[in-house]
Design a protein around this motif. Structure first.
Motif, PDB file in Angstrom:
ATOM      1  N   ASN A   4       8.054  75.099  16.091  1.00  0.00           N
ATOM      2  CA  ASN A   4       8.614  74.536  14.872  1.00  0.00           C
ATOM      3  C   ASN A   4       7.903  73.253  14.463  1.00  0.00           C
ATOM      4  O   ASN A   4       7.720  72.964  13.299  1.00  0.00           O
ATOM      5  N   LYS A   7       4.593  73.956  12.717  1.00  0.00           N
ATOM      6  CA  LYS A   7       4.661  74.736  11.486  1.00  0.00           C
ATOM      7  C   LYS A   7       4.523  73.810  10.286  1.00  0.00           C
ATOM      8  O   LYS A   7       5.069  72.703  10.279  1.00  0.00           O
ATOM      9  N   LYS A   8       3.804  74.309   9.259  1.00  0.00           N
ATOM     10  CA  LYS A   8       3.629  73.508   8.052  1.00  0.00           C
ATOM     11  C   LYS A   8       4.950  73.418   7.301  1.00  0.00           C
ATOM     12  O   LYS A   8       5.725  74.382   7.287  1.00  0.00           O
ATOM     13  N   GLN A   9       5.170  72.293   6.657  1.00  0.00           N
ATOM     14  CA  GLN A   9       6.438  72.073   5.963  1.00  0.00           C
ATOM     15  C   GLN A   9       6.515  72.825   4.635  1.00  0.00           C
ATOM     16  O   GLN A   9       7.589  73.172   4.177  1.00  0.00           O
ATOM     17  N   HIS A  10       5.332  73.037   4.014  1.00  0.00           N
ATOM     18  CA  HIS A  10       5.307  73.697   2.707  1.00  0.00           C
ATOM     19  C   HIS A  10       4.307  74.854   2.700  1.00  0.00           C
ATOM     20  O   HIS A  10       3.292  74.784   3.382  1.00  0.00           O
ATOM     21  N   PRO A  11       4.577  75.872   1.896  1.00  0.00           N
ATOM     22  CA  PRO A  11       3.607  76.975   1.813  1.00  0.00           C
ATOM     23  C   PRO A  11       2.329  76.520   1.099  1.00  0.00           C
ATOM     24  O   PRO A  11       2.357  75.509   0.373  1.00  0.00           O
ATOM     25  N   PRO A  12       1.219  77.244   1.290  1.00  0.00           N
ATOM     26  CA  PRO A  12      -0.035  76.839   0.639  1.00  0.00           C
ATOM     27  C   PRO A  12       0.081  76.870  -0.891  1.00  0.00           C
ATOM     28  O   PRO A  12       0.804  77.696  -1.433  1.00  0.00           O
ATOM     29  N   PHE A  15       3.809  73.993  -5.533  1.00  0.00           N
ATOM     30  CA  PHE A  15       5.174  74.535  -5.464  1.00  0.00           C
ATOM     31  C   PHE A  15       5.485  75.394  -6.699  1.00  0.00           C
ATOM     32  O   PHE A  15       6.212  76.385  -6.603  1.00  0.00           O
ATOM     33  N   TRP A  18       4.912  79.041  -6.402  1.00  0.00           N
ATOM     34  CA  TRP A  18       5.910  79.730  -5.576  1.00  0.00           C
ATOM     35  C   TRP A  18       7.171  80.030  -6.374  1.00  0.00           C
ATOM     36  O   TRP A  18       7.821  81.054  -6.148  1.00  0.00           O
ATOM     37  N   GLN A  77     -11.066  80.640   3.262  1.00  0.00           N
ATOM     38  CA  GLN A  77     -11.551  80.294   4.610  1.00  0.00           C
ATOM     39  C   GLN A  77     -12.893  79.562   4.511  1.00  0.00           C
ATOM     40  O   GLN A  77     -13.133  78.613   5.258  1.00  0.00           O
ATOM     41  N   LYS A  80     -12.358  75.965   3.510  1.00  0.00           N
ATOM     42  CA  LYS A  80     -11.791  75.173   4.607  1.00  0.00           C
ATOM     43  C   LYS A  80     -12.819  74.908   5.712  1.00  0.00           C
ATOM     44  O   LYS A  80     -12.731  73.920   6.416  1.00  0.00           O
ATOM     45  N   THR A 175      -2.432  82.579  -4.109  1.00  0.00           N
ATOM     46  CA  THR A 175      -1.044  83.003  -3.872  1.00  0.00           C
ATOM     47  C   THR A 175      -0.596  83.973  -4.961  1.00  0.00           C
ATOM     48  O   THR A 175       0.036  84.995  -4.677  1.00  0.00           O
TER      49      THR A 175
ATOM     50  N   LEU B  50       1.670  82.537   5.285  1.00  0.00           N
ATOM     51  CA  LEU B  50       3.018  82.000   5.513  1.00  0.00           C
ATOM     52  C   LEU B  50       3.413  82.048   6.989  1.00  0.00           C
ATOM     53  O   LEU B  50       4.483  81.567   7.351  1.00  0.00           O
ATOM     54  N   ASN B  52       2.506  80.443   9.574  1.00  0.00           N
ATOM     55  CA  ASN B  52       2.737  79.145  10.232  1.00  0.00           C
ATOM     56  C   ASN B  52       3.420  78.133   9.319  1.00  0.00           C
ATOM     57  O   ASN B  52       3.219  76.931   9.445  1.00  0.00           O
ATOM     58  N   VAL B  53       4.178  78.657   8.387  1.00  0.00           N
ATOM     59  CA  VAL B  53       4.925  77.780   7.478  1.00  0.00           C
ATOM     60  C   VAL B  53       6.394  77.805   7.907  1.00  0.00           C
ATOM     61  O   VAL B  53       6.857  78.791   8.495  1.00  0.00           O
ATOM     62  N   TYR B  57      10.641  79.027   4.183  1.00  0.00           N
ATOM     63  CA  TYR B  57       9.702  79.561   3.189  1.00  0.00           C
ATOM     64  C   TYR B  57       9.156  80.915   3.637  1.00  0.00           C
ATOM     65  O   TYR B  57       9.020  81.836   2.857  1.00  0.00           O
TER      66      TYR B  57
END
Lengths: 195, 82
Positions: A4, A7-12, A15, A18, A77, A80, A175, B50, B52-53, B57
């Motif tokens: 936990n 884990k990232k707090q927000h999706p890529p 917002f 989304w 990828q 990044k 996305t 998603l 690892n989110v 979410y």
């Protein structure tokens, strides 16, 4: 517990994209269920009409979207992984390939629609074809928009507009494109296969 | 990541062959719906990244897929009464 924490707090992506994705989920979800439950009123009509849709084209288009989505992942990828100059070069190529596949999907779909219209099939033919055209034309418009978004992302990628540190815009467009793919993944078996 | 793509292609080919060879049956509809869920989840987890989110979410597409696919199953399998 450790999982936990990492884990990232927000999706890529942004917002806002989304929110669009969630709204599209609801819209398409209702249409999918509308199709499935309307079918119960006349199963025979739906099964007979379904024989007239070209499963081969649906299959080809599914492969096209899955592969295009995969190419977009490769583009991200690259951004990044590499420095801006190399990332721009590599990611642009992946995005061009993804766009080409998006365009191919649209051409295949136009071919499919033309064949149906030449057979005299339209929205008022019967309830199956109303849903078939509604769902596939609506999805077609999303692919069209997605392809335009990929074009814009590629233009920015070409000039080094995305870096290892800042590529939120690219992730937002990606996305949207994956959502278009995900929706088709449900649409394909529902409309073309299951009877 | 290419493994995910290969699995997606394989499951798509499976769905197509079931339809094209007219093998669709009660059991295979269940299998097709499950494979559709798996494909959707793979796209959400690995393509949309998603996996690892935060779960709140990550599970939105999962809940959507579960609900829509389950309701499709209900629509197909619930007995039709005149």
């Amino acid at each position: 517990m450790i999982t936990n924490e990492i884990k990232k707090q927000h999706p890529p992506g942004d917002f806002g994209v989304w929110v669009i994705v969630y709204v599209e989920f609801i819209t398409f979800g209702l249409l999918f269920l509308g199709y499935a439950f309307s079918r119960r009123a006349d199963v025979e009509l739906f099964n007979q009409s379904q024989l007239l849709v070209d499963q081969r084209l649906g299959f080809v288009n599914t492969l096209i979207l899955i592969t295009s989505s995969f190419f977009v992942v490769k583009a991200i990828q690259a951004v990044k992984k590499f420095d801006t100059k190399k990332a721009s070069e590599v990611a642009s190529k992946w995005l061009l390939a993804a766009m080409a596949l998006g365009g191919t999907f649209l051409v295949v779909k136009m071919f499919e629609f033309t064949a149906k219209f030449e057979q005299g099939i339209n929205l008022s033919t019967n309830k199956f074809f109303m849903f078939y055209l509604l769902l596939t034309v609506f999805h077609f418009m999303h692919v069209l928009l997605g392809t335009v978004i990929l074009f814009n992302i590629r233009q920015k990628t070409k000039i080094g507009g995305y870096t290892q540190e800042d590529h939120v815009g690219m992730e937002s467009g990606a996305t949207y494109w994956h959502m278009v793919d995900l929706l088709w993944i449900v649409l394909f078996p529902l409309i073309y296969i299951i009877r | 990541m290419q493994y995910i793509w290969i699995v997606l292609v394989f499951l798509t080919l499976f769905a197509f062959l079931v339809g094209y060879l007219k093998l669709v049956s009660f059991a295979l509809i269940i299998v097709l719906l499950i494979t559709t869920f798996i494909k959707g989840q793979l796209v959400a987890d690995y393509f949309m990244d998603l996996k690892n989110v935060k779960n709140s979410y990550r599970f939105i597409p999962t809940i959507w897929l579960t609900f829509v696919i389950s309701m499709i199953a209900v629509a197909y399998f619930l007995p039709i009464t005149e």
